[in-house]
Scaffold this active site. Sequence first.
Site, PDB file in Angstrom:
ATOM      1  N   CYS A 117       0.811  -1.127  -0.069  1.00 57.02           N
ATOM      2  CA  CYS A 117      -0.085  -0.186   0.050  1.00 57.02           C
ATOM      3  C   CYS A 117       0.902   1.334  -0.084  1.00 57.02           C
ATOM      4  O   CYS A 117       0.551   2.235  -0.348  1.00 57.02           O
ATOM      5  CB  CYS A 117      -0.934   0.017   1.144  1.00 57.02           C
ATOM      6  SG  CYS A 117      -1.880  -1.703   1.333  1.00 57.02           S
ATOM      7  N   HIS A 262      -4.224   6.780   1.666  1.00 55.28           N
ATOM      8  CA  HIS A 262      -4.203   5.366   0.805  1.00 55.28           C
ATOM      9  C   HIS A 262      -5.917   4.833   1.108  1.00 55.28           C
ATOM     10  O   HIS A 262      -6.409   5.364   2.086  1.00 55.28           O
ATOM     11  CB  HIS A 262      -3.549   4.451   1.603  1.00 55.28           C
ATOM     12  CG  HIS A 262      -3.696   3.019   1.095  1.00 55.28           C
ATOM     13  ND1 HIS A 262      -3.684   2.635  -0.190  1.00 55.28           N
ATOM     14  CD2 HIS A 262      -3.805   1.962   2.081  1.00 55.28           C
ATOM     15  CE1 HIS A 262      -4.000   1.444  -0.205  1.00 55.28           C
ATOM     16  NE2 HIS A 262      -4.005   0.756   1.001  1.00 55.28           N
ATOM     17  N   ASN A 292      -9.918  -0.815  -2.847  1.00 55.41           N
ATOM     18  CA  ASN A 292      -8.445  -0.731  -2.472  1.00 55.41           C
ATOM     19  C   ASN A 292      -7.591  -1.278  -3.577  1.00 55.41           C
ATOM     20  O   ASN A 292      -7.641  -2.552  -3.987  1.00 55.41           O
ATOM     21  CB  ASN A 292      -8.238  -1.647  -1.366  1.00 55.41           C
ATOM     22  CG  ASN A 292      -6.761  -1.302  -0.727  1.00 55.41           C
ATOM     23  OD1 ASN A 292      -5.820  -0.797  -1.666  1.00 55.41           O
ATOM     24  ND2 ASN A 292      -6.685  -1.634   0.555  1.00 55.41           N
TER      25      ASN A 292
HETATM   26  O1  UT7 Z   1      -4.495  -1.879   1.981  1.00 58.28           O
HETATM   27  C1  UT7 Z   1      -4.162  -2.700   2.994  1.00 58.28           C
HETATM   28  C2  UT7 Z   1      -4.638  -2.498   4.327  1.00 58.28           C
HETATM   29  N1  UT7 Z   1      -6.104  -2.855   4.859  1.00 58.28           N
HETATM   30  C3  UT7 Z   1      -6.700  -2.446   5.651  1.00 58.28           C
HETATM   31  O2  UT7 Z   1      -6.411  -1.217   6.158  1.00 58.28           O
HETATM   32  C4  UT7 Z   1      -8.158  -3.148   5.993  1.00 58.28           C
HETATM   33  C5  UT7 Z   1      -8.251  -2.774   7.538  1.00 58.28           C
HETATM   34  N2  UT7 Z   1      -9.193  -3.772   8.038  1.00 58.28           N
HETATM   35  C6  UT7 Z   1     -10.709  -3.343   7.718  1.00 58.28           C
HETATM   36  O3  UT7 Z   1     -10.882  -2.405   6.881  1.00 58.28           O
HETATM   37  C7  UT7 Z   1     -11.778  -4.330   8.310  1.00 58.28           C
HETATM   38  O4  UT7 Z   1     -11.223  -5.020   9.129  1.00 58.28           O
HETATM   39  C8  UT7 Z   1     -12.524  -4.935   7.295  1.00 58.28           C
HETATM   40  C9  UT7 Z   1     -13.648  -3.948   6.462  1.00 58.28           C
HETATM   41  C10 UT7 Z   1     -11.701  -5.804   6.560  1.00 58.28           C
HETATM   42  C11 UT7 Z   1     -13.469  -5.944   8.116  1.00 58.28           C
HETATM   43  O5  UT7 Z   1     -14.292  -5.278   8.917  1.00 58.28           O
HETATM   44  P1  UT7 Z   1     -14.445  -6.026  10.426  1.00 58.28           P
HETATM   45  O6  UT7 Z   1     -15.538  -4.984  11.077  1.00 58.28           O
HETATM   46  O7  UT7 Z   1     -12.986  -6.137  11.175  1.00 58.28           O
HETATM   47  O8  UT7 Z   1     -15.078  -7.520  10.264  1.00 58.28           O
HETATM   48  P2  UT7 Z   1     -14.513  -8.648  10.458  1.00 58.28           P
HETATM   49  O9  UT7 Z   1     -13.653  -9.307   9.812  1.00 58.28           O
HETATM   50  O10 UT7 Z   1     -14.444  -8.745  12.203  1.00 58.28           O
HETATM   51  O11 UT7 Z   1     -15.872  -9.603  10.716  1.00 58.28           O
HETATM   52  C12 UT7 Z   1     -17.257  -9.150  11.207  1.00 58.28           C
HETATM   53  C13 UT7 Z   1     -18.201 -10.285  10.537  1.00 58.28           C
HETATM   54  C14 UT7 Z   1     -17.851 -11.745  10.614  1.00 58.28           C
HETATM   55  O12 UT7 Z   1     -18.908 -12.219  11.105  1.00 58.28           O
HETATM   56  P3  UT7 Z   1     -19.314 -12.692  12.561  1.00 58.28           P
HETATM   57  O13 UT7 Z   1     -18.081 -13.695  13.001  1.00 58.28           O
HETATM   58  O14 UT7 Z   1     -19.358 -11.643  13.317  1.00 58.28           O
HETATM   59  O15 UT7 Z   1     -20.656 -13.605  12.520  1.00 58.28           O
HETATM   60  C15 UT7 Z   1     -17.551 -11.891   9.508  1.00 58.28           C
HETATM   61  O16 UT7 Z   1     -17.426 -13.399   9.127  1.00 58.28           O
HETATM   62  O17 UT7 Z   1     -18.408  -9.990   9.391  1.00 58.28           O
HETATM   63  C16 UT7 Z   1     -18.442 -11.012   8.742  1.00 58.28           C
HETATM   64  N3  UT7 Z   1     -17.649 -10.809   7.134  1.00 58.28           N
HETATM   65  C17 UT7 Z   1     -18.508 -10.617   6.215  1.00 58.28           C
HETATM   66  N4  UT7 Z   1     -19.975 -10.652   6.175  1.00 58.28           N
HETATM   67  C18 UT7 Z   1     -20.507 -10.243   4.733  1.00 58.28           C
HETATM   68  C19 UT7 Z   1     -16.430 -10.887   6.917  1.00 58.28           C
HETATM   69  N5  UT7 Z   1     -16.471 -10.667   5.531  1.00 58.28           N
HETATM   70  C20 UT7 Z   1     -17.671 -10.282   5.271  1.00 58.28           C
HETATM   71  C21 UT7 Z   1     -18.137  -9.683   3.830  1.00 58.28           C
HETATM   72  N6  UT7 Z   1     -19.628 -10.049   3.704  1.00 58.28           N
HETATM   73  N7  UT7 Z   1     -17.448  -9.469   2.741  1.00 58.28           N
END
Ligand code: UT7
Length: 335
Positions: A117, A262, A292
Amino acid sequence: MRGNMRRSKILSTGRCLPERVVTNHDLAKVMNTNDKWVQERTGIVERRYAEEDVGASDLGYEAAIIAIERAGIKPEELDMIIFGTLSYDHVFPGSSCILQEKLGIPGVATLDVRNQCTGFMYGVAIADQFIKTGMYDHVLVVGAEIHSAGMELTDSGRNVSVIFGDGGGAAIVGVSDDDNRGILSTHLHADGRGFKSLWIEADSCRKKPRITHQMLDAGIVWPNMNGGKVFKNAVTRLPEVINEALDANDIKIDEVDHLVFHQANMRINQYVAHKMGVPEEKVWHNIQRYGNTTAATIPLCLDEMLEAGVIKDNDIVLIAAFGAGFTWASILVRW
Ligand code: UT7
């Protein structure tokens, strides 16, 4: 201390996006996700996917020829090509060599930067050093990615695959004709302790051979991200590196005209801007349309902002990025 060194400047930019638009609804047809989840968590509405046989060097080339023309130079006047990408055309040689061949300028120095990134930011910082010391006059810096080739479009890959898209951006870094305008500072950082928080484990030259059917079956060829950990580090490191740029230049946050982040997650950028007291209208977002694009996000933003007339001469532009590695960086520019 600048001493009697020259000041460098971003002379021009260019961009290239594949035509194919992939919406959140399209992804919901092949995995268990939905438009609401993706938009609420990231701000992303759609992204672009390139067609078969299009590589990062192709997007980089299209962006580069626009930037070269806008800088009023010919490809032959380039002294160096720096290419930021994690989604290389081939394992080797680097995409910078492939781009050089497309531009038809054999002999010109090339360098691939594998900093995810912050790849474009590290590239601009390297270019800045070569220009300041007088060694080079024109450096082409490219950030381009073909993520669509490496996305696990299934339920198990959904937390990563909804985020990333394809795109390419370019800039020509050259000599400023005004000592007060141009790149004021670059600050680069990394913390390898976070390397497994966002990575692709294989293929791997630690293994013999470096790619096996077992790796494919185990799914370790797909990107893996600890989203929460990356998020927490991003919202800590971004304010730090922004303040580092401000302090180094004795500039207050209120004096910044544009904050260019970014584009990893709109919520990260909104949170950091809010925490630093920067009003929404000073922050550019295009993650809604492109997702992204890793090394391409910064030149894509700059190019759109310049085209829209948002960035004007003498504006203070603060660029900041955080991503895999971990790596993070800031660049302060008086445009
Ligand atoms: O450029 C590289 C740098 N990257 C970043 O800066 C990314 C940083 N991280 C993030 O932006 C966030 O962590 C994400 C947007 C990737 C994810 O958000 P989150 O709030 O951390 O979600 P999570 O991974 O904790 O997942 C929450 C819930 C989970 O379900 P349960 O366990 O609560 O039932 C996941 O399984 O959301 C679920 N989930 C989804 N649901 C629908 C994960 N991905 C998806 C999806 N659609 N695509």
